[in-house]
Write a protein that holds these residues in place. Structure first.
Motif, short mmCIF file in Angstrom:
data_model
loop_
_atom_site.label_atom_id
_atom_site.label_comp_id
_atom_site.label_asym_id
_atom_site.label_seq_id
_atom_site.Cartn_x
_atom_site.Cartn_y
_atom_site.Cartn_z
N UNK A 119 46.04 43.12 48.61
CA UNK A 119 44.84 42.70 49.32
C UNK A 119 43.98 41.81 48.43
N UNK A 120 43.89 42.20 47.15
CA UNK A 120 43.06 41.40 46.24
C UNK A 120 43.67 40.03 46.02
N UNK A 121 44.99 39.96 45.91
CA UNK A 121 45.65 38.66 45.74
C UNK A 121 45.34 37.78 46.96
N UNK A 122 45.42 38.41 48.15
CA UNK A 122 45.12 37.65 49.36
C UNK A 122 43.67 37.18 49.33
N UNK A 123 42.79 38.04 48.83
CA UNK A 123 41.37 37.68 48.73
C UNK A 123 41.19 36.47 47.82
N UNK A 124 41.90 36.48 46.68
CA UNK A 124 41.74 35.37 45.74
C UNK A 124 42.32 34.08 46.30
N UNK A 125 43.43 34.23 47.07
CA UNK A 125 43.99 33.04 47.72
C UNK A 125 42.95 32.47 48.70
#
Lengths: 364, 258
Positions: A119-125
């Motif tokens: 989820x955090x990776x998606x947030x950073x993307x």
């Protein structure tokens, strides 16, 4: 007492029902206590010239077991009193679950942590894309100098190692292919072997792996040390958006330079392959060039290079995210840096596998 | 008062061409708490580091327990190092060890000490430094600044040293925490018969616990003496330091406490 005797001395003698201790009872002599001490119900301590807190700790422990202590001087008794007051008070800890329960709990935690990570990776993307959109709408906020500098760092500086590595991979492929294909009398197909494997897969994949190792760690380290220093918090209070200032130029530089690096890698891999084919199989460079142009579809190059921006996004986002996760201590900086590199390489390989399936289904 | 436990004579320290100390003399007497003060960059911490042998002085001697620190090596040096404890500014705890294991590190040097005794002693020191029981199993990264300092103090006290070196013990602590730390230092000194070398900026600490104060300025110890004597000194920096608004506030609270 300007200096101690070299070996602090402790003598224990049994008299009547009491045990008499003489000399120094300190942390250094505590281990020399004879086993009889455990049984004695009365300790005569008037012969002790010096005690320290270790001795006081031991004596207080004995006193709590009901042993009588005789002959302490006033100062020594005061020290015992101090230790008595500071006696550690254990707190009961909740019982730990064991066996299957613990295994299940740990697995659950890992799975949950993985979901949170995704989820955090998606947030950073998303943050990168939002920053990109903002950069397009308000070009004034965009940091061109920073972008150019990062292009130089992640792109230009990586050219030598990427080129050299691809050249060597081309050499290895030609050599190994020659050995196998010669048995079938099909030496000429070594050109197809080199061209397809390098243009389609190896050129860009190995470039991405090298860049993941080089740049993901550099991104984590640079952003992480700023995080440790509270520079990122300072930016926020000054009205600067870390996404615009830090993440956008770094990730965008990767997205721009990784396809270029992939192209360089392709060319130098083909040169290495052509050279080895010439030496090993006697295929002249002009034959190599002719067959390359006639038999190898340009689709392979398109397939290969089209993966580069996605790999660049993966590496950049994972690196920046790890940098932002660094805490206040240097240890977390090191841990996050190595985790960023491992995750970035792993994610690049997984993405490459997905691309293979995708292109196979599409028929490219 | 009694003998000098530390004697610094004619000390000269320099880094490159930058002279920090020149002809510095200092005494620490047995059983006293000496506060070392001075402006930023006057080399208070450098002086501490030089006394414990972390910096090599250019000239001069440092004698601790009558022995020249610079001339000692090997076992004699180790024996001397066991007789002092140093608490660094941030605690300087080993980050890969828990608090209890940190305090056990110096105890590991003691031959034939049973592991449970070592653990018990470590827990006692942690408790004496004013930390709760559950701090024992925590790692330094889980502790606040004040707790790290206390854990650093527990480690410094592990082998019952005779001299305790404290570098800025109250810097970065809130007033309540700093006050508690001041009281802890005095209590430990009284209970364990310590001599304390304390580098500080904190006027409250000077008022609350120091028997004597040494002022570092102009590359040497400008003056040393009790608080009352400091107030009489007619040097502009010393006067400013002990008569400024902060000093007056510290003095009134110090009196109120007494």
């Amino acid at each position: 007492m300007a200096s101690h005797p070299p070996d602090p001395r402790l003598v224990a003698t049994v008299a009547d029902d009491a045990l008499r201790l003489e000399g120094e009872l300190t942390v250094w002599t505590l281990g020399q206590l004879p086993p009889e001490v455990e049984k004695a119900q009365r300790l005569d301590l008037s012969g002790l010239s010096r005690i320290d807190t270790a001795a006081a700790w031991y004596l207080t422990g004995r006193k709590r077991e009901g042993v009588q202590l005789d002959g302490l001087t006033e100062a020594q008794a005061r020290l015992l009193e101090t230790v008595q007051q500071a006696w550690p008070q254990p707190e009961t800890e909740p019982a730990r679950p064991s066996g299957w329960h613990q295994l299940l709990e740990r697995t659950g935690r890992r799975v949950a942590a993985f979901m949170v990570y995704m989820r955090e990776i998606a947030e950073y993307l998303g943050r990168f894309l939002a920053a990109l959109a903002r950069g397009i709408r308000h070009p004034g906020d965009f940091r061109l100098t920073s972008l150019v500098w990062h292009c130089q760092e992640t792109g230009l500086r990586a050219v030598p190692i990427v080129a050299l590595m691809s050249f060597l991979i081309g050499v290895v492929l030609a050599f190994q292919g020659a050995v196998q294909l010669r048995q079938l009398g099909a030496e000429i197909f070594v050109i197809d072997l080199i061209a397809i494997s390098i243009l389609r897969e190896l050129g860009i994949l190995l470039t991405a792996i090298i860049v993941a190792g080089r740049t993901a760690s550099a991104l984590t380290a640079s952003i992480g040390s700023m995080k440790m220093n509270e520079e990122i918090d300072a930016m926020r209070t000054l009205g600067l958006n870390p996404d615009m200032v830090l993440i956008l130029p770094r990730v965008l530089a990767l997205v721009i330079t990784l396809p270029i690096l992939g192209l360089i890698s392709n060319i130098s891999g083909l040169i290495g392959g052509a050279l080895m084919s010439w030496i090993e199989l006697g295929i002249s460079p002009s034959t190599f060039r002719y067959r390359l142009l006639a038999e190898t579809s340009v689709d392979h190059v398109i397939v290969g290079i089209s993966k580069a921006p996605i790999f660049a996004l993966i590496i950049g986002v994972i690196g920046c995210h790890a940098g932002m996760r660094v805490g206040k201590d240097a240890e977390s900086l090191g841990a996050e840096t190595s985790r960023a590199v491992v995750n970035a390489i792993f994610a690049v390989i997984v993405a490459d596998a997905l691309f293979s399936i995708f292109f196979a289904e599409v028929g490219l | 008062m009694s003998e000098n436990i530390i004697e610094v004579r004619g000390l000269r320290t320099q880094f490159g061409r930058h002279v920090v100390h020149d002809g510095l003399d200092l005494n620490l007497r047995r059983g006293e708490i000496l506060g070392v003060v001075g402006g930023s960059g006057t080399g208070k911490s450098v002086l501490l580091r030089t006394i414990v042998g972390l910096n090599q002085p250019r000239a001069g001697t440092v004698r601790v327990f009558g022995q020249d620190v610079g001339a000692l090596a090997g076992p004699a040096r180790e024996a001397l190092e066991r007789r002092w404890g140093v608490m660094f500014q941030g605690g300087a705890l080993f980050s890969s060890l828990t608090v209890r294991e940190n305090v056990e590190v110096p105890l590991n040097a003691v031959p034939d000490l049973a592991p449970e005794v070592r653990q018990g002693l470590a827990e006692l020191k942690v408790s004496m430094a004013g930390l709760p029981w559950n701090a024992n199993d925590k790692y330094p990264s889980d502790l606040s600044g004040g707790m790290k300092k206390r854990a650093g103090l527990a480690r410094a006290l592990a082998l019952d040293p005779e001299i305790l070196f404290l570098d800025e013990p109250t810097a970065g602590l809130d007033p309540i925490g700093a006050d508690a730390f001041d009281r802890l230092i005095v209590e430990l000194r009284d209970a364990l018969n310590l001599s304390v070398f304390l580098v500080t900026h904190d006027l409250d600490t000077l008022h609350a616990c120091c028997d004597r104060i040494a002022v570092l300025a102009e590359k040497k110890v400008l003056v040393s003496g009790t608080m009352a004597e400091m107030l009489q000194v007619d040097h502009p920096w010393v006067h400013e330091y002990f008569h400024g608004p902060r000093a007056r506030a510290a003095m009134t609270t110090g009196r109120a406490k007494e």
